[in-house]
Design a protein around this motif. Structure first.
Motif, PDB file in Angstrom:
ATOM      1  N   LEU A   1      -5.573  -3.194   2.164  1.00 37.51           N
ATOM      2  CA  LEU A   1      -4.850  -4.059   1.240  1.00 37.51           C
ATOM      3  C   LEU A   1      -4.689  -5.460   1.825  1.00 37.51           C
ATOM      4  CD1 LEU A   1      -1.943  -1.792  -0.067  1.00 37.51           C
ATOM      5  CD2 LEU A   1      -3.989  -2.484  -1.292  1.00 37.51           C
ATOM      6  N   ALA A   2      -4.771  -6.459   0.962  1.00 33.05           N
ATOM      7  CA  ALA A   2      -4.500  -7.842   1.357  1.00 33.05           C
ATOM      8  C   ALA A   2      -2.997  -7.995   1.570  1.00 33.05           C
ATOM      9  CB  ALA A   2      -4.962  -8.789   0.261  1.00 33.05           C
ATOM     10  N   PRO A   3      -2.561  -8.967   2.394  1.00 29.24           N
ATOM     11  CA  PRO A   3      -1.127  -9.156   2.633  1.00 29.24           C
ATOM     12  C   PRO A   3      -0.302  -9.264   1.350  1.00 29.24           C
ATOM     13  CG  PRO A   3      -2.354 -10.457   4.200  1.00 29.24           C
ATOM     14  CD  PRO A   3      -3.360  -9.894   3.222  1.00 29.24           C
ATOM     15  N   GLN A   4      -0.791  -9.980   0.352  1.00 28.79           N
ATOM     16  CA  GLN A   4      -0.048 -10.104  -0.908  1.00 28.79           C
ATOM     17  C   GLN A   4       0.127  -8.738  -1.568  1.00 28.79           C
ATOM     18  OE1 GLN A   4      -1.504 -13.016  -3.665  1.00 28.79           O
ATOM     19  NE2 GLN A   4      -0.331 -12.179  -5.359  1.00 28.79           N
ATOM     20  N   ASP A   5      -0.893  -7.914  -1.524  1.00 22.62           N
ATOM     21  CA  ASP A   5      -0.809  -6.583  -2.124  1.00 22.62           C
ATOM     22  C   ASP A   5       0.143  -5.671  -1.349  1.00 22.62           C
ATOM     23  OD1 ASP A   5      -2.627  -7.315  -4.129  1.00 22.62           O
ATOM     24  OD2 ASP A   5      -4.334  -6.771  -2.860  1.00 22.62           O
ATOM     25  N   VAL A   6       0.223  -5.862  -0.044  1.00 19.85           N
ATOM     26  CA  VAL A   6       1.180  -5.097   0.775  1.00 19.85           C
ATOM     27  C   VAL A   6       2.604  -5.449   0.354  1.00 19.85           C
ATOM     28  CG1 VAL A   6       2.082  -4.730   3.109  1.00 19.85           C
ATOM     29  CG2 VAL A   6      -0.393  -4.893   2.746  1.00 19.85           C
ATOM     30  N   LEU A   7       2.884  -6.743   0.169  1.00 19.65           N
ATOM     31  CA  LEU A   7       4.221  -7.177  -0.238  1.00 19.65           C
ATOM     32  C   LEU A   7       4.585  -6.641  -1.618  1.00 19.65           C
ATOM     33  CD1 LEU A   7       4.151 -10.853   1.045  1.00 19.65           C
ATOM     34  CD2 LEU A   7       5.362  -8.920   2.050  1.00 19.65           C
ATOM     35  N   VAL A   8       3.661  -6.682  -2.551  1.00 22.56           N
ATOM     36  CA  VAL A   8       3.917  -6.168  -3.902  1.00 22.56           C
ATOM     37  C   VAL A   8       4.152  -4.657  -3.856  1.00 22.56           C
ATOM     38  CG1 VAL A   8       2.895  -5.809  -6.192  1.00 22.56           C
ATOM     39  CG2 VAL A   8       2.697  -8.034  -5.070  1.00 22.56           C
ATOM     40  N   ALA A   9       3.355  -3.951  -3.069  1.00 25.46           N
ATOM     41  CA  ALA A   9       3.510  -2.497  -2.961  1.00 25.46           C
ATOM     42  C   ALA A   9       4.859  -2.127  -2.362  1.00 25.46           C
ATOM     43  CB  ALA A   9       2.380  -1.907  -2.117  1.00 25.46           C
ATOM     44  N   ALA A  10       5.321  -2.919  -1.393  1.00 24.18           N
ATOM     45  CA  ALA A  10       6.572  -2.605  -0.700  1.00 24.18           C
ATOM     46  C   ALA A  10       7.810  -3.036  -1.475  1.00 24.18           C
ATOM     47  CB  ALA A  10       6.577  -3.273   0.669  1.00 24.18           C
ATOM     48  N   THR A  11       7.640  -3.867  -2.491  1.00 23.28           N
ATOM     49  CA  THR A  11       8.791  -4.366  -3.241  1.00 23.28           C
ATOM     50  C   THR A  11       8.733  -3.898  -4.691  1.00 23.28           C
ATOM     51  OG1 THR A  11       7.650  -6.480  -3.605  1.00 23.28           O
ATOM     52  CG2 THR A  11       9.161  -6.362  -1.738  1.00 23.28           C
ATOM     53  N   ARG A  12       7.959  -4.570  -5.520  1.00 24.07           N
ATOM     54  CA  ARG A  12       7.908  -4.258  -6.950  1.00 24.07           C
ATOM     55  C   ARG A  12       7.444  -2.829  -7.220  1.00 24.07           C
ATOM     56  NH1 ARG A  12       3.479  -7.095 -10.212  1.00 24.07           N
ATOM     57  NH2 ARG A  12       2.357  -5.308  -9.419  1.00 24.07           N
ATOM     58  N   ASN A  13       6.330  -2.441  -6.633  1.00 16.89           N
ATOM     59  CA  ASN A  13       5.793  -1.111  -6.908  1.00 16.89           C
ATOM     60  C   ASN A  13       6.708  -0.004  -6.390  1.00 16.89           C
ATOM     61  OD1 ASN A  13       3.680  -2.581  -7.938  1.00 16.89           O
ATOM     62  ND2 ASN A  13       2.187  -1.933  -6.423  1.00 16.89           N
TER      63      ASN A  13
END
Length: 74
Positions: A6-18
């Motif tokens: 995962l790209a860093p942006q996708d890691v942040l989205v997965a850890a927060t919104r998702n």
């Protein structure tokens, strides 16, 4: 997650919104009108390097601001 591709942006989205959506929490996980927002302010860009999420400058929780020094375990 980044090691899994995962790209860093996708890691942040997965850890927060998702993560909030998976837990059934509608009012957390994003910074949007009507949401509950505790924030972590970083000293460096996590999109440049995901390890920068460890470079915490401030935490805003329930409207109160805490510095990294105040949060350190002593």
């Amino acid at each position: 997650m980044q090691a899994a591709g995962l790209a860093p942006q996708d890691v942040l989205v997965a850890a927060t919104r998702n993560a909030a959506q998976a837990a059934g929490l509608d009012s957390v996980g994003t910074v949007t009108a009507g949401s509950v927002a505790d924030l972590v302010v970083l000293d460096a860009d996590p999109l440049a390097d995901i390890r920068n999420v460890r470079r915490i400058a401030l935490v805003v929780r329930r409207g109160e601001t805490y510095t990294r020094r105040e949060l350190e375990y002593r």
